[in-house]
Structures are given as structure tokens and as C-alpha cells.
Motif scaffolding. Structure first.
Motif, PDB file in Angstrom:
ATOM      1  N   GLY A   1       0.815  -1.210   0.000  1.00 57.84           N
ATOM      2  CA  GLY A   1       0.000   0.000   0.000  1.00 57.84           C
ATOM      3  C   GLY A   1       0.846   1.255   0.000  1.00 57.84           C
ATOM      4  O   GLY A   1       0.510   2.261  -0.652  1.00 57.84           O
ATOM      5  N   GLN A   2       1.966   1.203   0.696  1.00 62.40           N
ATOM      6  CA  GLN A   2       2.880   2.352   0.749  1.00 62.40           C
ATOM      7  C   GLN A   2       3.551   2.586  -0.604  1.00 62.40           C
ATOM      8  O   GLN A   2       3.716   3.727  -1.037  1.00 62.40           O
ATOM      9  CB  GLN A   2       3.913   2.122   1.851  1.00 62.40           C
ATOM     10  CG  GLN A   2       3.308   2.177   3.258  1.00 62.40           C
ATOM     11  CD  GLN A   2       4.172   1.537   4.324  1.00 62.40           C
ATOM     12  OE1 GLN A   2       5.310   1.149   4.071  1.00 62.40           O
ATOM     13  NE2 GLN A   2       3.638   1.412   5.537  1.00 62.40           N
ATOM     14  N   ILE A   3       3.942   1.513  -1.285  1.00 61.35           N
ATOM     15  CA  ILE A   3       4.557   1.665  -2.612  1.00 61.35           C
ATOM     16  C   ILE A   3       3.541   2.243  -3.596  1.00 61.35           C
ATOM     17  O   ILE A   3       3.880   3.094  -4.431  1.00 61.35           O
ATOM     18  CB  ILE A   3       5.089   0.315  -3.137  1.00 61.35           C
ATOM     19  CG1 ILE A   3       6.106  -0.286  -2.175  1.00 61.35           C
ATOM     20  CG2 ILE A   3       5.742   0.498  -4.513  1.00 61.35           C
ATOM     21  CD1 ILE A   3       6.486  -1.731  -2.483  1.00 61.35           C
ATOM     22  N   LYS A   4       2.299   1.795  -3.512  1.00 67.41           N
ATOM     23  CA  LYS A   4       1.239   2.333  -4.382  1.00 67.41           C
ATOM     24  C   LYS A   4       1.106   3.838  -4.175  1.00 67.41           C
ATOM     25  O   LYS A   4       0.982   4.609  -5.145  1.00 67.41           O
ATOM     26  CB  LYS A   4      -0.080   1.628  -4.093  1.00 67.41           C
ATOM     27  CG  LYS A   4      -1.212   1.996  -5.041  1.00 67.41           C
ATOM     28  CD  LYS A   4      -2.435   1.132  -4.770  1.00 67.41           C
ATOM     29  CE  LYS A   4      -3.532   1.384  -5.801  1.00 67.41           C
ATOM     30  NZ  LYS A   4      -4.095   2.741  -5.702  1.00 67.41           N
ATOM     31  N   LEU A   5       1.154   4.285  -2.916  1.00 67.54           N
ATOM     32  CA  LEU A   5       1.085   5.713  -2.625  1.00 67.54           C
ATOM     33  C   LEU A   5       2.306   6.440  -3.191  1.00 67.54           C
ATOM     34  O   LEU A   5       2.181   7.537  -3.749  1.00 67.54           O
ATOM     35  CB  LEU A   5       0.979   5.945  -1.118  1.00 67.54           C
ATOM     36  CG  LEU A   5       0.987   7.409  -0.660  1.00 67.54           C
ATOM     37  CD1 LEU A   5      -0.189   8.176  -1.254  1.00 67.54           C
ATOM     38  CD2 LEU A   5       0.979   7.497   0.872  1.00 67.54           C
ATOM     39  N   MET A   6       3.494   5.847  -3.061  1.00 66.32           N
ATOM     40  CA  MET A   6       4.703   6.464  -3.625  1.00 66.32           C
ATOM     41  C   MET A   6       4.530   6.742  -5.111  1.00 66.32           C
ATOM     42  O   MET A   6       4.905   7.808  -5.607  1.00 66.32           O
ATOM     43  CB  MET A   6       5.918   5.535  -3.423  1.00 66.32           C
ATOM     44  CG  MET A   6       6.361   5.355  -2.005  1.00 66.32           C
ATOM     45  SD  MET A   6       7.729   4.141  -1.938  1.00 66.32           S
ATOM     46  CE  MET A   6       7.448   3.450  -0.304  1.00 66.32           C
ATOM     47  N   ASP A   7       3.983   5.767  -5.815  1.00 60.86           N
ATOM     48  CA  ASP A   7       3.769   5.928  -7.256  1.00 60.86           C
ATOM     49  C   ASP A   7       2.788   7.078  -7.522  1.00 60.86           C
ATOM     50  O   ASP A   7       2.986   7.873  -8.436  1.00 60.86           O
ATOM     51  CB  ASP A   7       3.226   4.619  -7.829  1.00 60.86           C
ATOM     52  CG  ASP A   7       3.222   4.583  -9.344  1.00 60.86           C
ATOM     53  OD1 ASP A   7       4.270   4.893  -9.946  1.00 60.86           O
ATOM     54  OD2 ASP A   7       2.183   4.242  -9.926  1.00 60.86           O
ATOM     55  N   GLU A   8       1.762   7.171  -6.716  1.00 59.64           N
ATOM     56  CA  GLU A   8       0.731   8.200  -6.901  1.00 59.64           C
ATOM     57  C   GLU A   8       1.255   9.601  -6.641  1.00 59.64           C
ATOM     58  O   GLU A   8       0.817  10.564  -7.280  1.00 59.64           O
ATOM     59  CB  GLU A   8      -0.467   7.897  -6.000  1.00 59.64           C
ATOM     60  CG  GLU A   8      -1.239   6.638  -6.418  1.00 59.64           C
ATOM     61  CD  GLU A   8      -2.249   6.186  -5.373  1.00 59.64           C
ATOM     62  OE1 GLU A   8      -2.254   6.777  -4.254  1.00 59.64           O
ATOM     63  OE2 GLU A   8      -3.015   5.231  -5.654  1.00 59.64           O
ATOM     64  N   VAL A   9       2.208   9.743  -5.704  1.00 56.49           N
ATOM     65  CA  VAL A   9       2.720  11.083  -5.375  1.00 56.49           C
ATOM     66  C   VAL A   9       4.016  11.417  -6.121  1.00 56.49           C
ATOM     67  O   VAL A   9       4.644  12.425  -5.854  1.00 56.49           O
ATOM     68  CB  VAL A   9       2.916  11.259  -3.848  1.00 56.49           C
ATOM     69  CG1 VAL A   9       1.596  11.105  -3.113  1.00 56.49           C
ATOM     70  CG2 VAL A   9       3.966  10.288  -3.290  1.00 56.49           C
ATOM     71  N   GLY A  10       4.409  10.557  -7.060  1.00 57.85           N
ATOM     72  CA  GLY A  10       5.510  10.906  -7.955  1.00 57.85           C
ATOM     73  C   GLY A  10       6.904  10.559  -7.488  1.00 57.85           C
ATOM     74  O   GLY A  10       7.881  11.114  -8.004  1.00 57.85           O
TER      75      GLY A  10
END
Length: 339
Positions: free
Chosen positions: A32-41
Motif C-alpha cells: 500500500g505504501q509503494i502504491k502511494l509512492m507511485d501516486e505522489v511521484g
């Protein structure tokens, strides 16, 4: 400069049971944290390899493959692959597969690793510590650059005109970085081979590493490699919050992990003075509010001529909501300030 986040999958101790928390839950949180990293660039994510009860991940490529299916842009790297106790053919096959799943986003950071549990676990002798790494790196680089491989070493059976499949997307080549902890011989080897360099700076002052990185630059160019292709990164403990109480409270997470590791290495108990000193501008802890962390990253970029910064962000296993906020701030606030 690329900005990334690294993790080891630290497991906190459950205060009720006295046992480490569930590894499966931790891995799902990491995804879930990696998915967020991708979303915030965020540009890069690096997942570490350990074979201990206090870390959730022994197989980074498995976690990265899962992450590939829920992300679109972020590069996915091991941080690090302990190459000395790995099989180079399998390392290439796994990361080539990851590269194909992710449409060309796989990278490998190779290193000796600061923990040695994998050596007896996989049947290797620590007496061969240096030679194992050198031979296996030589073979991995050969596989990465040649589809048909002939190779001979002393600690592994030779390869005679053998093929390794599947091949990675970019003409079979995966970016392979050399991760070092500060040993000049390792830096020299990376420079001569023309490998991108990532230096773990987790204590003292970053300025203490300037001579080492200047040495890499000098030897890289002396070996005839192109300056335009030189890549240099650092990997340092990082945590971001706009709440001072959260920053102060993170000391307990950080101390718990430092003391747990230190108990096996003869370190004195970690102190608040060390924490505050590390957080100062000259220190190696990138822990603070968005302005403080961005300023320190910009300072180290100028100091070393960095092309990449990796913030190691889960030391001491902060709670998931605190980690998610730190990632969000790093991507939405720190990165734009640095750029």
C-alpha cells in the motif's frame, strides 16, 4: 535528481505478546505504501533483503513483482540483493521477469550486505566472503550484457555458451548499481567497471564521505567511462512530519531498532543526543519537517553531485498511518522543494 524511498520491512515487537508482529500484515502495508509512492511521484522504490526475525522481507523480488502490478511509473529496485550468497543466474532471471511485468522498471542494487545470516543459510562460507562477491558480480554483469554466456570461476561451476532467459526489456540489460558502505576497494571496483554507485550514509556526517565519492569520480573517468553516464546516489535514514511531537516520538522507534542491532555488534545504547545531532544540518539523519529534509537533500546534492537520493523510511517500524503521511509529504512537499 531522482528521489526515492527505501525500506527493509522492519517488524516491531508486539508489547502484549513480546513477539515480532505479523510479517504478512507488514508486507501488505508495504505494498500500500509503494502504491502511494507511485501516486505522489516518487521516482524509485528500493526493497531490502534480510534473513532475520526482525525484518519481514527475505525475497525483495517477490514484493517488487507484487508492487509492479499496482504501480505505473515508479522504478522498482532491490536495496540490496546480497549477491555473495545468491545465484547470479537466478538473480538475473528474477529481475528480468520483474522488468517484463513492470514494462522496464526493474533495477538491481548489489552489495555484500551488512548482515551475514544468508551465508550459512544458503551453505556459503564466510571465509570466501570477498571472492564470492567478486566472482558473482562478474558473472551477473556478463549475463546482463550477453545472451550466450561463457564464464569460469573458482567457487561455481563454469558456464559454456549457455543462455539465460527471459531477457529484460532494454536489449536484455537491467540497471545494476553497486551499493557500498564506505570501503574504498568497493568504490574502486565500481568505478573501474563503470557501475552506478550508491553509498549508504547512516551515521556521522555526510561530508565525511566526500573524499570517497570524489575518489569514485576520479577513477570512473580514469577508466575511460563517460562523465555524462556517471550516476551517484546516497541512501540515508529519512522520516518526514510537520508535527514536532511526531518527530520527537520517532526517536523511540529509531532507538529501538538501533539498540536491537547494536546489541549484536557491541554498540552503546542509542541516545537522544545522537538523534538530535544526526538531525542537524551536518548530520546523516534526514529526519524533520519538509523544509528541513528538503534543505538537507539539496545540500548533499551540491556536496556530492548526486543524481539520486534514496530516503530509507521504515527504521524502527513506525505505524502505517505515520508512514503513509511521511511518504505523502516526501512526494508532495519535499520533492518539489528539492527540484
Amino acid at each position: 535528481m531522482e528521489l526515492g524511498i527505501g525500506m527493509f520491512g522492519d517488524l516491531a515487537i508486539d508489547q502484549k505478546t513480546g513477539k515480532y508482529k505479523d510479517a504478512g500484515s507488514k508486507i501488505r502495508e508495504i505494498l500500500g505504501q509503494i502504491k502511494l509512492m507511485d501516486e505522489v511521484g516518487i521516482d524509485v522504490f528500493a526493497m531490502g533483503e534480510h534473513h532475520r526475525p526482525d525484518y519481514a522481507v527475505s525475497s525483495p523480488e517477490m514484493v517488487l513483482a507484487a508492487a509492479a502490478s499496482i504501480t505505473k511509473n515508479i522504478k522498482l529496485a532491490s536495496g540490496v540483493t546480497v549477491l555473495s550468497s545468491s545465484e547470479p543466474v537466478k538473480v538475473y532471471e528474477d529481475f528480468a521477469t520483474l522488468d517484463l511485468i513492470s514494462d522496464g522498471r526493474a533495477e538491481i542494487f548489489v552489495g555484500r550486505g551488512s548482515f551475514t545470516e544468508s551465508f550459512p543459510l544458503y551453505g556459503y562460507s564466510l571465509n570466501d566472503y570477498e571472492q564470492l562477491f567478486d566472482e558473482k558480480l562478474d558473472l551477473l554483469l556478463k549475463i546482463n550484457s550477453e545472451e550466450k554466456v561463457s564464464w569460469t570461476g573458482k567457487l561455481r561451476a563454469p558456464m559454456k555458451n549457455q543462455t539465460v532467459y527471459p531477457r529484460a526489456k532494454n536489449n536484455g540489460k537491467i540497471p545494476i548499481w553497486r551499493a557500498v558502505g564506505g570501503t574504498p576497494q568497493s568504490v574502486l571496483s565500481a568505478a573501474k567497471l563503470g557501475m552506478p554507485l550508491i553509498v549508504a550514509i547512516i551515521g556521522g556526517m555526510p561530508s565525511q564521505f566526500k573524499n570517497l565519492i570524489d575518489f569514485y569520480k576520479q577513477e570512473y573517468l580514469a577508466a575511460g567511462h563517460k562523465e555524462s553516464e556517471m550516476q551517484i546516489a546516497i541512501h540515508s535514514h529519512t522520516f518526514v512530519s510537520e508535527d514536532q511531537e511526531t518527530i520527537d516520538g520517532y526517536f523511540q522507534n529509531y532507538k529501538a531498532q538501533m539498540d536491537r542491532i547494536g546489541a549484536t555488534r557491541g554498540w552503546a545504547p542509542y541516545t537522544k543526543m545522537q538523534y538530535d545531532g544526526g538531525r542537524a544540518k551536518e548530520g546523516a539523519l534526514f529526519v524533520g519537517n519538509t523544509n528541513e529534509v528538503a534543505d538537507k537533500i539539496a545540500y548533499t546534492k551540491e556536496l556530492f553531485g548526486l543524481t539520486r537520493f534514496i530516503g530509507h523510511m521504515d527504521v524502527g517500524a513506525p505505524e502505517n498511518d505515520i508512514m503513509m503521511k511521511s511518504i505523502e509529504l516526501f512526494g508532495q512537499k519535499v520533492a518539489p522543494l528539492v527540484r
